[in-house]
Design a protein around this motif. Structure first.
Motif, PDB file in Angstrom:
ATOM      1  N   UNK A  52       0.834  -1.215   0.000  1.00  0.00           N
ATOM      2  CA  UNK A  52       0.000   0.000   0.000  1.00  0.00           C
ATOM      3  C   UNK A  52       0.861   1.255   0.000  1.00  0.00           C
ATOM      4  N   UNK A  53       1.852   1.304   0.877  1.00  0.00           N
ATOM      5  CA  UNK A  53       2.762   2.450   0.887  1.00  0.00           C
ATOM      6  C   UNK A  53       3.471   2.568  -0.452  1.00  0.00           C
ATOM      7  N   UNK A  54       3.891   1.433  -0.996  1.00  0.00           N
ATOM      8  CA  UNK A  54       4.607   1.434  -2.269  1.00  0.00           C
ATOM      9  C   UNK A  54       3.743   2.009  -3.388  1.00  0.00           C
ATOM     10  N   UNK A  55       2.452   1.703  -3.388  1.00  0.00           N
ATOM     11  CA  UNK A  55       1.564   2.245  -4.423  1.00  0.00           C
ATOM     12  C   UNK A  55       1.490   3.773  -4.348  1.00  0.00           C
ATOM     13  N   UNK A 113      -4.383   0.548  -7.969  1.00  0.00           N
ATOM     14  CA  UNK A 113      -4.506   0.536  -6.509  1.00  0.00           C
ATOM     15  C   UNK A 113      -5.803   1.245  -6.115  1.00  0.00           C
ATOM     16  N   UNK A 114      -6.738   0.474  -5.603  1.00  0.00           N
ATOM     17  CA  UNK A 114      -8.001   1.089  -5.177  1.00  0.00           C
ATOM     18  C   UNK A 114      -7.776   2.084  -4.049  1.00  0.00           C
ATOM     19  N   UNK A 135      -8.207   7.681 -12.175  1.00  0.00           N
ATOM     20  CA  UNK A 135      -9.114   6.561 -12.405  1.00  0.00           C
ATOM     21  C   UNK A 135      -8.453   5.257 -11.974  1.00  0.00           C
ATOM     22  N   UNK A 136      -9.227   4.425 -11.312  1.00  0.00           N
ATOM     23  CA  UNK A 136      -8.779   3.068 -10.993  1.00  0.00           C
ATOM     24  C   UNK A 136      -9.037   2.197 -12.214  1.00  0.00           C
TER      25      UNK A 136
END
Length: 132
Positions: A42-45, A75-76, A110-111
């Motif tokens: 998550x941090x990486x995204x 990444x949502x 946009x996801x």
């Protein structure tokens, strides 16, 4: 208009992370990758998104205020956090990302599903394997 795709890859054993960045404009692609701070995915995204916008700002060399960017991430949590301007555990990174996006005329975030983000995904995987 510029189109930006980012993705992160993380080695769960070492926590090494890398970003894949794909910039598309006027039918031409710029493919980049970058090492990221060791972290979970998550941090990486978030760091991949920041690296992508940094690369785009560098490419534009001061002309960002007139540019519209269509930004895609698989990444949502990144897409939803930008939309809400809030993320409980990642607020500092959300604030940094919003500040970078504010340097452009307009950013549309946009996801998209991972299978539609293969360009950035493959670049992130390549960078991760180079670093491990």
């Amino acid at each position: 208009m510029y189109t930006l795709y980012t993705d992160a890859a993380t080695n769960n054993d070492t926590q090494h992370s890398a970003a894949g960045i794909l910039i598309v404009h006027a039918g031409k692609q710029q493919q980049l990758h970058a090492s990221l701070p060791d972290s979970d995915n998550h941090y990486a995204e978030f760091h991949a998104a920041l690296a992508g916008f940094d690369a785009l700002l560098k490419l534009l060399n001061g002309a960002a205020k007139t540019i519209t960017v269509q930004y895609f991430t698989d990444s949502k949590i990144v897409a939803e956090s930008v939309e809400k301007r809030y993320a409980k555990h990642y607020q500092a990174l959300v604030d940094q990302l919003l500040a970078k996006q504010a340097e452009f005329n307009l950013v549309i975030t946009q996801w998209l599903p991972e299978k539609q983000n293969q360009g950035a995904h493959n670049l992130a995987q390549q960078a991760l394997h180079e670093n491990d």
